[in-house]
Scaffold this active site. Structure first.
Site, PDB file in Angstrom:
ATOM      1  N   CYS A  71      15.713  -4.719  11.098  1.00  0.00           N
ATOM      2  CA  CYS A  71      16.383  -4.237   9.778  1.00  0.00           C
ATOM      3  C   CYS A  71      17.656  -5.210   9.361  1.00  0.00           C
ATOM      4  O   CYS A  71      18.126  -5.314   8.149  1.00  0.00           O
ATOM      5  CB  CYS A  71      17.045  -2.732  10.058  1.00  0.00           C
ATOM      6  N   GLN A 100      -4.780   3.096 -32.740  1.00  0.00           N
ATOM      7  CA  GLN A 100      -6.030   4.050 -32.245  1.00  0.00           C
ATOM      8  C   GLN A 100      -5.518   5.556 -32.897  1.00  0.00           C
ATOM      9  O   GLN A 100      -4.510   5.915 -32.396  1.00  0.00           O
ATOM     10  CB  GLN A 100      -6.254   3.996 -30.911  1.00  0.00           C
TER      11      GLN A 100
END
Length: 532
Positions: A446, A43
């Protein structure tokens, strides 16, 4: 213009920008080298050139593009496109209306449209556009008055209105070789529609070696399109067939192999985790046989990523967002598994924004969280999040929830709780191990993330040795996520049964001991696995 509309390969869509050329680099020289590197459509964009200059540049560019049989499109200027007989035009939302452009141009002309919202895409489909440029995917300096960045996760929402229209799509805005794979992998609609290509400006134009820059991108796109990495099928039949590969017996045996791989090779587990659990996370990593490193400075992420076996990002205390972002990007570049634990993501708007930034910047391998955390990521109001805890009755159908979230995020999803649910978007596994004492120690969730990351590193090691021959992005990491959850929950049962455990204080030490004492045989004996 040509009498027949050309077939276009949108894989590497180059948008020109002469102002970005490096010193001493000629525009036409750069353009030709980029075509030699693999650019498939060009383009011509000239926002500041006057008509005469634009026409001259377009004609010269067309000569080069025709040499390589690459289609040439003109940005915005219908008159320039008509004057040189270009293959088509690209128009933005503030440019000439599509209906006018269609009336002025021959039926053979390609018309593409920039789209920043699902509504833009839907209108482009109704208008009859040949392709849409969707984004911006990332922040870019090559375009003024840029629309808000949608991120990789937003691209899939822009793909949705394409449906079965056949309209092609390219991602635009900040696309480069370092984020191209994440863009391709992450931007997939709910019906499996993927991007047809990537629109690139500065990564090629600003490079002193545009041929090499284009080639890097072309290799990434071609690899994605030619492998099963792209075929994350959502069809029921595929899910049924895939389930047959994951019986409880196969899963348990595979988890045992991963544990042995961890113990044999001691992979380095890089953890950016919350300050509350750093010590027990490191100890759990060591107990499994891996090696921990807790590092969060952005400046060291490139080096650490070269030696880490897996990366864990835990959002419990968000004090190193820059480090998290850099760590994830470099882990992706080195194809290292990335586990994200969005601890407490629903507690504040800042945490939500951090989670979006992480998931849009790099591709997660596994996302692990409780019901409240994952509901926040999914923008679901079924479960509320209060700090790091979930409140409410939970999901009415957790299996469907994790399946859909895994499909949306294009990764393995682990939903932790009294029962754990794990999916990669094609199969759902329910795990029923664990002990109530886990809820009485800080950071048990965790620790699950730590174990999952360790097993993901083990899966990478097994994949590198070509045993078993499974697809790394999905199969091995699904098993790894299951293995990480089982490691902690099975160990918790052995720990709680010990005579020296009197409560939560003694339980934590015993839990680390039992992680270290785990064997494939213990896991196979105790694991409660159901494949749904």
């Amino acid at each position: 213009m040509a009498s027949a509309k050309p077939a276009v390969d949108y894989s590497i869509y180059l948008v020109t920008g002469r102002d970005l050329l490096p010193p001493g680099k000629d525009y036409l020289e750069s353009l030709e080298e980029s075509l030699q590197g693999g650019v498939t459509v060009v383009q011509i964009r000239e926002k500041t050139a006057d008509t005469g200059e634009f026409l001259e540049i377009a004609r010269a560019s067309q000569v080069v593009c025709r040499k390589y049989n690459v289609p040439i499109l003109i940005n915005d200027r219908i008159d320039i496109a008509l004057a040189i007989g270009a293959d088509g035009v690209h128009i933005g939302q503030s440019d000439m209306p599509f209906s006018v452009a269609r009336r002025l141009l021959p039926a053979s002309a390609i018309i593409g449209v920039t789209c920043n919202t699902p509504e833009h895409v839907a209108q482009a489909v109704r208008d009859g556009a040949d392709y849409v440029g969707i984004g911006p995917a990332w922040t870019t300096q090559t375009k003024k008055n840029l629309s808000p960045v949608v991120g990789v996760r937003g691209l899939k929402e822009l793909l949705a209105p394409l449906g079965t229209s056949g309209v092609k799509s390219v991602a635009i805005g900040g696309v480069k070789s370092t984020n191209a794979l994440h863009c391709l992998h992450g931007a997939v609609s709910t019906i499996g529609h993927t991007l047809d290509g990537l629109a690139v400006v500065s990564d090629i134009v600003a490079s002193p070696q545009p041929r090499d820059a284009a080639k890097r991108l072309a290799v990434i796109v071609q690899a994605f399109k030619s492998t099963r990495f792209n075929s994350f099928s959502l069809s029921h039949s595929t899910c049924v067939n895939f389930r047959e590969l994951y019986t409880p017996e196969i899963i348990k045996a595979s988890v045992g192999k991963l544990l042995n791989a961890i113990r044999t090779h001691a992979p380095l587990i890089h953890q950016i985790t919350n300050t509350v659990v750093t010590t027990q996370s490191a100890n759990a990593t060591l107990a499994l046989g891996a090696s921990p490193i807790m590092a969060n400075a952005p400046e060291e992420m490139a080096d650490i990523s070269k030696i880490e076996g897996a990366l864990l990002i835990n959002m419990g205390t968000v004090q190193a967002l820059d480090g998290m972002l850099e760590a994830g990007k470099h882990a992706n570049l080195n194809r290292n598994p990335v586990v994200i634990d969005p601890v407490g993501v629903g507690a504040s708007q800042y945490r939500k924004e951090c989670a979006d930034a992480l998931l849009n910047t790099f591709q997660a391998t596994v996302i692990k969280g409780n019901a409240g955390e994952l509901a926040t990521l999914a923008k679901s109001d079924e479960v509320l999040s209060k700090g790091v805890d979930s409140v409410g009755s939970g999901f009415a159908d957790p299996a469907t929830f994790v399946l859909n979230l895994a499909r949306r995020e294009r990764c393995v999803v682990v939903l932790t709780g009294a029962t754990d649910w794990i999916s990669d978007g094609r199969v759902v596994v329910r795990l029923s191990n664990g002990h109530p004492l886990l809820a009485q120690i800080t950071g048990s969730g965790c620790l699950v993330g730590t174990c999952v990351a360790s097993f993901c590193a083990g899966a990478s090691l097994v994949a590198e040795s070509r045993e078993p021959a499974r697809e790394l992005a999905h199969g091995d990491m699904l098993t790894a996520a299951i293995g990480g959850v089982l490691a902690l929950t099975v160990a918790s049962e052995f720990a709680a049964a010990r005579e020296d455990v009197k409560g939560s204080g003694t339980f934590l030490g015993a839990l680390i001991d039992e992680l270290g004492a785990l064997t494939p045989e213990k896991i196979a004996q105790a694991a409660k696995v159901e494949v749904l």
